[in-house]
Design an enzyme around this catalytic site. Structure first.
Site, mmCIF file in Angstrom:
data_model
loop_
_atom_site.group_PDB
_atom_site.id
_atom_site.type_symbol
_atom_site.label_atom_id
_atom_site.label_comp_id
_atom_site.label_asym_id
_atom_site.label_seq_id
_atom_site.Cartn_x
_atom_site.Cartn_y
_atom_site.Cartn_z
ATOM 1 N N GLY A 145 0.921 -1.237 0.025
ATOM 2 C CA GLY A 145 0.134 0.198 0.148
ATOM 3 C C GLY A 145 0.974 1.139 -0.072
ATOM 4 O O GLY A 145 2.243 1.241 0.422
ATOM 5 N N GLY A 193 1.232 5.314 1.451
ATOM 6 C CA GLY A 193 0.498 6.140 2.488
ATOM 7 C C GLY A 193 0.963 7.453 2.308
ATOM 8 O O GLY A 193 1.566 7.765 1.454
ATOM 9 N N PHE A 229 3.210 9.324 3.630
ATOM 10 C CA PHE A 229 4.816 9.418 3.620
ATOM 11 C C PHE A 229 5.596 8.519 2.840
ATOM 12 O O PHE A 229 6.813 8.580 2.710
ATOM 13 C CB PHE A 229 5.383 9.543 5.050
ATOM 14 N N GLY A 230 4.973 7.360 2.173
ATOM 15 C CA GLY A 230 5.847 6.652 1.204
ATOM 16 C C GLY A 230 4.833 5.314 0.954
ATOM 17 O O GLY A 230 3.612 5.409 1.083
ATOM 18 N N LYS A 277 8.246 -0.505 5.463
ATOM 19 C CA LYS A 277 7.661 0.986 5.174
ATOM 20 C C LYS A 277 8.927 2.128 4.704
ATOM 21 O O LYS A 277 9.540 2.414 5.627
ATOM 22 C CB LYS A 277 6.941 1.644 6.460
ATOM 23 N N ASP A 333 -3.861 10.001 14.485
ATOM 24 C CA ASP A 333 -4.355 9.604 13.336
ATOM 25 C C ASP A 333 -5.051 8.067 13.422
ATOM 26 O O ASP A 333 -4.861 7.180 12.653
ATOM 27 C CB ASP A 333 -3.245 9.514 12.351
#
Ligand SMILES: *[C@@H]1O[C@H](CO)[C@@H](O)[C@H](O)[C@H]1NC(C)=O
Ligand SMILES: *[C@@H]1O[C@H](CO)[C@@H](O)[C@H](O)[C@H]1NC(C)=O
Ligand SMILES: *[C@@H]1O[C@H](CO)[C@@H](O)[C@H](O)[C@H]1NC(C)=O
Ligand SMILES: *[C@@H]1O[C@H](CO)[C@@H](O)[C@H](O)[C@H]1NC(C)=O
Length: 961
Positions: free
Chosen positions: A666, A668, A670-671, A687, A782
């Protein structure tokens, strides 16, 4: 013959007792199995795995037996998060001496059968959800020595015969309940009472004078109640009293001076009452063991007796907010003193003005001093030359509002641990000593309201932890140091009311975390840079009364111009050349459409000097004077990298087939996240932070810092990181079942009610831990379904800490460049930029609504007027809960329809408590998690056939902290 009959008799006896113990240990097993059967929730599978019919009870987790008779003597199930009720059969454990079921979620009342436990010495049911009155039979357990009922919701009065039949009781711990009424007068019949702790209830009435009869009393803790009247003189008859705590009651009158003769006292706390009178001159002469004296917020007056300096074990002396007068004693003999708070009195120090403040010189002997606050006293003197010789462990110095004269000594540079220096509102003259740049831990510098002159020294730019800089209302001249723009930690800069000239240094526009910038009332000139728009976190921007020229940069998207307050008096001219604005027709801007963003700039104004719109009287001075809570500043916690695995780029490249699309899990904000197999075969999630994106590097730092400092079974775990100048990635445990988002909003998947409940409990547990289970509260910022990941057992793990915040204890904080997700963010977040644990609670409430209605809060059916919260609230008001729940989760044909409907009702009501508009009134995650567990337990108990389809995962208790 004699021999024979003796051994015969002996073996008969043995046989007999063997049979007895056999028979009765089967009674024990029966009792414990009944206990086990009344447990509805056992998340660590303690009972379901260990408590097996085929093994001896003595081998079960939490059970101890007597060595000879093998009967159950102790049951310790503390902290296993068990829920359910306590089966009455527990009363059959007739050999039980020790019962500890604290830190669980047991509900209901204590069964009266427990009164059969005639041998019980220790009973600890603290930190559960018991309710009802304290059972009277507790007062008739003949052997009872220690009783803990704290942190439940026991109600009503204490049984009046509390001590009649429990002569041996030593400890009564009843803190945090809903108890009320008077302390029963016969409680003092408990001759052996050592500890009586009644904090945080609503007891009222006077503290009985009979208290003087409990001569074994060591701890008397009555804080946070409604006790009234005077403190009885009889307390001083207690010969070994160590702790006397009556914090926050309604007590008044003068303190009996004999209390200061109790030489065993180590802790004396009388703060937050209405005590009056003076401290006797012999005050400290007998208090040779006193470590803590807290007397703040009372009406005490008169001098601080110099004998206080004989209480040489004092570490904390807090007498703020009283009416003490006279001079401040020399505390130099209190070598252990760490915290000295005398602010808000009428203390003086010097006999004639401009004399040196010698009490400060004497404090140079207190080498452990960390906190010195004597602000708001008419000290009327000058800082002594020896000021710089005060302890280098000082973290906070507050001498504001003291009418101090003279100059700031350059020796202050010795305070290598100093976090806050507050000298505001005095009459200090001279310049800021350049040596101030050596205070390299400094987070807050407050010099507002003095007569300081000269340039603002460039040395301030060396303070690279500085969060708040207040230099307003002085006589500074010259330009603003350009290099201040390099101090990235700055959140507040206030330079108003000086004679600064030149223009605003361009570097200021790179301070993206700045919340308040106040430059009004100077001689600043030049155009306003269009880069002003970079100040994404700004909530107060004051530029009035300067010589700026040109237009307001059009890049400032102010959104809607509010039509209230001072905006009412603005003219259209104030907003010209700004195409992004909308609002009232009188401002000659386009009207706002419904969906226009709620303005993040509600409080921002950019009135130019030339346009001279208004003079703002928002003096930050006032903000500063409204003592005492400060914006929390950056908290330094370095990641404990030792626990990390360092993984090379090559290994990651190999493990992700060169970061191929097939491995992509996936993307997001920020990356991207990839699935990878490490060289040892471990499947992980990687990530990768896209460092070209603004804020990505910061996000990486936040996430590694936070995740490496915390551990919990419901948080994703960091395995390691791969980090160099060009590439930053963190390696996380792989979650085969993906995100909750996928499970909620895709037809291919489905979750039943119990599964949803369990996931909600997992998320709540994670938040409970983040907010309350750690030295520093961590705010996730978040919370939303795509940040909740599910492992192979469908246990939920909270992820994505890229924008989380660590706080150092203060509850609410104005914060920074945080971009939470629309639909989930709390109202105060948008309007004030406030980040706090309460904000997470709000988002959790939205998450609950989403989970149990199946509706995404950003669904088109919702708008600003009627969001998901209002929609659910309407359904609650119309008792139409079943209509907002998906048919698959609740249908009238369900065998247990009414139990399930009740469950949804409870869930939505709980969510509403998380969604209260006023952040302070929201429940916290401890309460929310406990309520959820209760809801789950109730549902499971009410719907046997709805038992979970899967096993609760066995997890290791040590995962918890
Ligand atoms: C032993 O167990 C029996 C049967 O459960 C019970 O009647 C008896 O009172 C018990 N004896 C003791 C000493 O606990
Ligand atoms: C008891 O409850 C209070 C308030 O909720 C909490 O601050 C405290 O930590 C709890 N005590 C224990 C031992 O859990
Ligand atoms: C305790 O005292 C406060 C302040 O006087 C009052 O508001 C509150 O109602 C009292 N509570 C009880 C239970 O008496
Ligand atoms: C608006 O202007 C009037 C007249 O100058 C003044 O009395 C009033 O206080 C102002 N209102 C605000 C909100 O500034």
């Amino acid at each position: 013959m004699g021999n024979f009959s003796l051994s015969f008799a002996l073996s008969i006896l043995l046989l007999h007792s063997f049979a007895l113990s056999l028979m009765n240990s089967s009674t024990d097993k029966h009792a414990l199995i009944s206990f086990k059967n009344s447990i509805t929730y056992d998340p660590y599978a303690i009972l379901s795995t260990s408590w097996s019919q085929n093994t001896s009870v003595c081998s079960w987790i939490g059970v101890s037996c007597g060595l000879k008779h093998r009967r159950v003597t102790a049951l310790n199930l503390s902290g296993y998060d068990l829920a359910g009720t306590v089966a009455p059969h527990l009363g059959n454990l007739s050999f039980l001496r020790y019962l500890d079921i604290s830190f669980n979620s047991f509900t209901g009342t204590l069964p009266s059968e427990l009164s059969k436990l005639r041998r019980l010495k220790v009973m600890n049911v603290g930190v559960n959800s018991y309710t009802g009155e304290i059972p009277t039979w507790l007062g008739s357990l003949p052997q009872l020595e220690e009783l803990y009922l704290n942190n439940n919701t026991f109600l009503g009065w204490l049984p009046s015969d509390m001590c009649n039949n429990t002569p041996n009781i030593k400890l009564l711990e009843l803190d945090f309940n809903g108890l009320e009424g008077h302390i029963p007068s016969n409680i003092w019949k408990c001759k052996h009472l050592e500890i009586l702790s009644l904090n945080f209830n609503t007891f009222s009435g006077k503290i009985p004078r009979a208290i003087g009869n409990t001569s074994m009393l060591r701890v008397l803790s009555l804080a946070y109640n409604n006790f009234t009247g005077e403190l009885p003189q009889e307390i001083s008859a207690l010969p070994i009293l160590e702790v006397l705590d009556v914090f926050k009651n309604l007590l008044y009158g003068s303190i009996p001076s004999s209390i200061y003769n109790i030489s065993t006292l180590t802790w004396l706390e009388i703060s937050n009452n209405e005590f009056s009178g003076t401290l006797p001159s012999h005050f400290g002469n007998s208090l040779l063991n006193l470590e803590v004296f807290l007397a703040a917020i009372n009406r005490l007056s008169g001098p601080i007796p110099t004998s206080i300096t004989n209480a040489s074990k004092l570490t904390t002396l807090d007498m703020h907010s009283n009416s003490f007068s006279g001079s401040i004693p020399y505390f130099g003999s209190l070598k252990l003193l760490r915290r000295l708070l005398l602010w808000g009195n009428n203390l003086s120090a010097a006999e004639f003005p401009s004399q040196e403040l010698t009490f400060l010189s004497s404090l140079t002997n207190c080498r452990n001093l960390q906190l010195l606050d004597v602000s708001f006293n008419p000290l009327n003197g000058i800082l002594p030359a020896s000021f710089g010789n005060l302890s280098s462990s000082l973290e906070r110095i507050d001498v504001s509002n003291c009418n101090i004269m003279g100059v700031i000594p350059s020796e202050i540079s010795n305070f290598s641990s100093l976090l806050l220096l507050d000298l505001a509102i005095n009459q200090l003259g001279g310049t800021i000593p350049p040596a101030i740049g050596k205070l390299n831990q400094l987070q807050g510098l407050y010099l507002t309201g003095n007569q300081l002159v000269g340039f603002i020294p460039n040395d301030l730019c060396q303070l690279n932890h500085l969060g708040e800089l207040f230099l307003s209302v002085n006589m500074f001249v010259g330009p603003i140091p350009e290099c201040l723009g390099d101090v990235k930690s700055l959140r507040v800069i206030s330079l108003s009311y000086n004679q600064l000239n030149s223009s605003i240094p361009p570097k200021f526009w790179t301070l993206t975390d700045l919340v308040i910038l106040s430059l009004s009332n100077n001689n600043l000139s030049g155009n306003l840079s269009s880069q002003l728009g970079n100040l994404k976190s700004i909530t107060i921007l004051l530029l009035s009364s300067n010589q700026f020229s040109g237009d307001i940069p059009s890049l400032i998207d102010e959104g809607e111009i509010p039509d209230g307050g001072r905006f009412r008096n603005f003219t259209a001219q104030s907003f010209s050349h700004n195409l992004a604005l909308c609002g009232l027709i009188t401002f000659q801007v386009p009207p706002c459409h419904e969906k226009h963003h709620r303005s993040w700039l509600k409080k921002v104004m950019v009135p130019l000097g030339v346009l001279a719109v208004i003079v703002l009287i928002v003096t930050l001075l006032l903000i500063r004077m409204s003592k005492k809570k400060r914006v929390t500043l950056s908290v330094d916690i370095s990641p404990s990298t030792a626990e990390f695995r360092r993984i090379s780029y090559i290994e990651l490249e190999r493990g992700t087939s060169s970061f191929s699309e097939t491995n992509l899990l996936g993307r997001g904000s920020f990356g991207s996240v990839y699935e990878a197999i490490l060289s040892d075969g471990l499947r992980v999630a990687v990530k990768v932070f896209n460092l070209d994106l603004q804020g990505a590097a910061k996000s990486f730092d936040a996430e590694t810092t936070i995740l490496s400092n915390i551990r919990h079974r419901n948080l994703v775990r960091v395995i390691g990181c791969c980090c160099n100048m060009e590439f930053k990635a963190i390696i996380l445990t792989y979650m085969p079942n993906g995100s909750l988002d996928k499970w909620l909003h895709s037809d291919m998947y489905g979750l039943d009610l119990i599964q949803r409940l369990k996931i909600a409990i997992d998320v709540a547990a994670a938040l409970e831990y983040l907010h309350h289970g750690h030295t520093f509260p961590v705010v996730h910022c978040d919370i939303k379904p795509s940040n909740v990941l599910l492992d192979q057992d469908m246990t939920a793990h909270l992820a994505d800490f890229g924008i989380s915040k660590l706080f150092d204890g203060e509850e609410t904080v104005i914060q920074t460049q945080t971009v939470a997700t629309i639909g989930y963010a709390a109202p105060e977040f948008g309007s004030e930029g406030k980040v706090s644990t309460n904000g997470d609670v709000f988002s959790f409430g939205i998450l609950m609504l989403e989970m149990f209605t199946g509706k995404n809060p950003t669904n088109d059916m919702f708008d600003e007027e009627r969001g998901i919260k209002e929609w659910v609230r309407e359904a609650l008001e119309q008792s139409a809960v079943a209509e907002i729940v998906p048919h698959a989760l609740l249908s009238i044909e369900d065998q247990h329809f009414s139990a399930m409907e009740q469950c949804f009702l409870s869930l939505f009501e709980l969510a509403m408590k998380c969604l209260v508009v006023s952040a302070e009134e929201r429940i916290n995650m401890i309460e929310a998690a406990a309520a959820l567990r209760k809801i789950c337990a109730t549902l499971v108990a009410g719907t046997e056939s709805h038992r979970p389809r899967y096993a609760f995962p066995v997890s290791i208790r040590n995962n918890r902290v």
